[in-house]
Design a protein around this motif. Sequence first.
Motif, PDB file in Angstrom:
ATOM      1  N   VAL A  63       0.870  -1.177   0.000  1.00  0.00           N
ATOM      2  CA  VAL A  63       0.000   0.000   0.000  1.00  0.00           C
ATOM      3  C   VAL A  63       0.906   1.226   0.000  1.00  0.00           C
ATOM      4  O   VAL A  63       1.888   1.276   0.729  1.00  0.00           O
ATOM      5  N   GLY A  64       0.605   2.214  -0.811  1.00  0.00           N
ATOM      6  CA  GLY A  64       1.374   3.452  -0.811  1.00  0.00           C
ATOM      7  C   GLY A  64       2.759   3.296  -1.415  1.00  0.00           C
ATOM      8  O   GLY A  64       3.740   3.824  -0.883  1.00  0.00           O
ATOM      9  N   ALA A  65       2.866   2.621  -2.540  1.00  0.00           N
ATOM     10  CA  ALA A  65       4.172   2.423  -3.181  1.00  0.00           C
ATOM     11  C   ALA A  65       4.881   3.765  -3.368  1.00  0.00           C
ATOM     12  O   ALA A  65       4.296   4.731  -3.859  1.00  0.00           O
ATOM     13  N   GLY A  66       6.108   3.859  -2.900  1.00  0.00           N
ATOM     14  CA  GLY A  66       6.905   5.067  -3.044  1.00  0.00           C
ATOM     15  C   GLY A  66       6.557   6.183  -2.073  1.00  0.00           C
ATOM     16  O   GLY A  66       7.157   7.254  -2.124  1.00  0.00           O
ATOM     17  N   ASP A  67       5.603   5.969  -1.168  1.00  0.00           N
ATOM     18  CA  ASP A  67       5.120   7.001  -0.256  1.00  0.00           C
ATOM     19  C   ASP A  67       5.339   6.545   1.194  1.00  0.00           C
ATOM     20  O   ASP A  67       4.544   5.762   1.726  1.00  0.00           O
ATOM     21  N   LEU A  68       6.396   7.034   1.827  1.00  0.00           N
ATOM     22  CA  LEU A  68       6.728   6.603   3.181  1.00  0.00           C
ATOM     23  C   LEU A  68       5.632   6.946   4.183  1.00  0.00           C
ATOM     24  O   LEU A  68       5.331   6.149   5.074  1.00  0.00           O
ATOM     25  N   ARG A  69       5.018   8.108   4.046  1.00  0.00           N
ATOM     26  CA  ARG A  69       3.952   8.484   4.978  1.00  0.00           C
ATOM     27  C   ARG A  69       2.780   7.503   4.889  1.00  0.00           C
ATOM     28  O   ARG A  69       2.264   7.048   5.908  1.00  0.00           O
ATOM     29  N   ALA A  70       2.362   7.180   3.682  1.00  0.00           N
ATOM     30  CA  ALA A  70       1.248   6.244   3.489  1.00  0.00           C
ATOM     31  C   ALA A  70       1.617   4.861   4.025  1.00  0.00           C
ATOM     32  O   ALA A  70       0.798   4.197   4.663  1.00  0.00           O
ATOM     33  N   GLN A  71       2.851   4.441   3.760  1.00  0.00           N
ATOM     34  CA  GLN A  71       3.272   3.135   4.258  1.00  0.00           C
ATOM     35  C   GLN A  71       3.335   3.125   5.785  1.00  0.00           C
ATOM     36  O   GLN A  71       2.931   2.150   6.423  1.00  0.00           O
ATOM     37  N   THR A  72       3.807   4.216   6.381  1.00  0.00           N
ATOM     38  CA  THR A  72       3.862   4.295   7.842  1.00  0.00           C
ATOM     39  C   THR A  72       2.462   4.192   8.431  1.00  0.00           C
ATOM     40  O   THR A  72       2.227   3.447   9.388  1.00  0.00           O
ATOM     41  N   ARG A  73       1.517   4.924   7.858  1.00  0.00           N
ATOM     42  CA  ARG A  73       0.139   4.871   8.362  1.00  0.00           C
ATOM     43  C   ARG A  73      -0.427   3.456   8.258  1.00  0.00           C
ATOM     44  O   ARG A  73      -1.095   2.974   9.176  1.00  0.00           O
ATOM     45  N   ARG A  74      -0.167   2.771   7.154  1.00  0.00           N
ATOM     46  CA  ARG A  74      -0.664   1.399   6.980  1.00  0.00           C
ATOM     47  C   ARG A  74      -0.003   0.458   7.986  1.00  0.00           C
ATOM     48  O   ARG A  74      -0.668  -0.385   8.586  1.00  0.00           O
ATOM     49  N   VAL A  75       1.291   0.598   8.184  1.00  0.00           N
ATOM     50  CA  VAL A  75       1.990  -0.244   9.157  1.00  0.00           C
ATOM     51  C   VAL A  75       1.390  -0.040  10.551  1.00  0.00           C
ATOM     52  O   VAL A  75       1.128  -1.008  11.277  1.00  0.00           O
ATOM     53  N   MET A  76       1.164   1.207  10.933  1.00  0.00           N
ATOM     54  CA  MET A  76       0.595   1.481  12.261  1.00  0.00           C
ATOM     55  C   MET A  76      -0.829   0.942  12.366  1.00  0.00           C
ATOM     56  O   MET A  76      -1.252   0.476  13.423  1.00  0.00           O
ATOM     57  N   GLU A  77      -1.568   0.993  11.264  1.00  0.00           N
ATOM     58  CA  GLU A  77      -2.912   0.406  11.234  1.00  0.00           C
ATOM     59  C   GLU A  77      -2.832  -1.092  11.501  1.00  0.00           C
ATOM     60  O   GLU A  77      -3.602  -1.640  12.301  1.00  0.00           O
ATOM     61  N   LEU A  78      -1.903  -1.773  10.839  1.00  0.00           N
ATOM     62  CA  LEU A  78      -1.746  -3.218  11.041  1.00  0.00           C
ATOM     63  C   LEU A  78      -1.309  -3.528  12.471  1.00  0.00           C
ATOM     64  O   LEU A  78      -1.819  -4.472  13.085  1.00  0.00           O
ATOM     65  N   ILE A  79      -0.387  -2.749  13.000  1.00  0.00           N
ATOM     66  CA  ILE A  79       0.031  -2.937  14.394  1.00  0.00           C
ATOM     67  C   ILE A  79      -1.184  -2.784  15.304  1.00  0.00           C
ATOM     68  O   ILE A  79      -1.404  -3.597  16.206  1.00  0.00           O
ATOM     69  N   GLY A  80      -1.989  -1.769  15.055  1.00  0.00           N
ATOM     70  CA  GLY A  80      -3.200  -1.560  15.845  1.00  0.00           C
ATOM     71  C   GLY A  80      -4.156  -2.741  15.773  1.00  0.00           C
ATOM     72  O   GLY A  80      -4.769  -3.119  16.777  1.00  0.00           O
TER      73      GLY A  80
END
Length: 134
Positions: free
Chosen positions: A49-66
Amino acid sequence: MTAFTLDNPAGVPSSPRKAFSNVAVIPLGERTLLMLAGQVAWDDDHQIVGAGDLRAQTRRVMELIGQVLAAHGATLADVVSLRTFLTDISHIREYGEARNECFQGLPAPTSTTVEVSSLFVPEALIEVEATAVI
């Protein structure tokens, strides 16, 4: 007797071919330690999700952690430590800003961030491990 359990909560993408568990649940008497495997920003089909976009990837990672935490009765407020692997440390500010959005109003957990040459999913810019106590 096993002193811990390993889990892949429903609704959270597990590793391809079940190569690892998403979380180790370790009872500590009145408390429980949750040690989360590194999460990357993928969807249920293991597409980034969010290829090339660190902010989008960070948000998705935190969503998964949640989601992993929620499956065990925890929230981001229970996170005591983060270990972050970035493929380009020069983007640490973007990561920090996106991470802080997710932890807004919560005490900042301890944190280690390092640069790595690559991650196990080539399109992934970030991988985050978390430890929580409930």
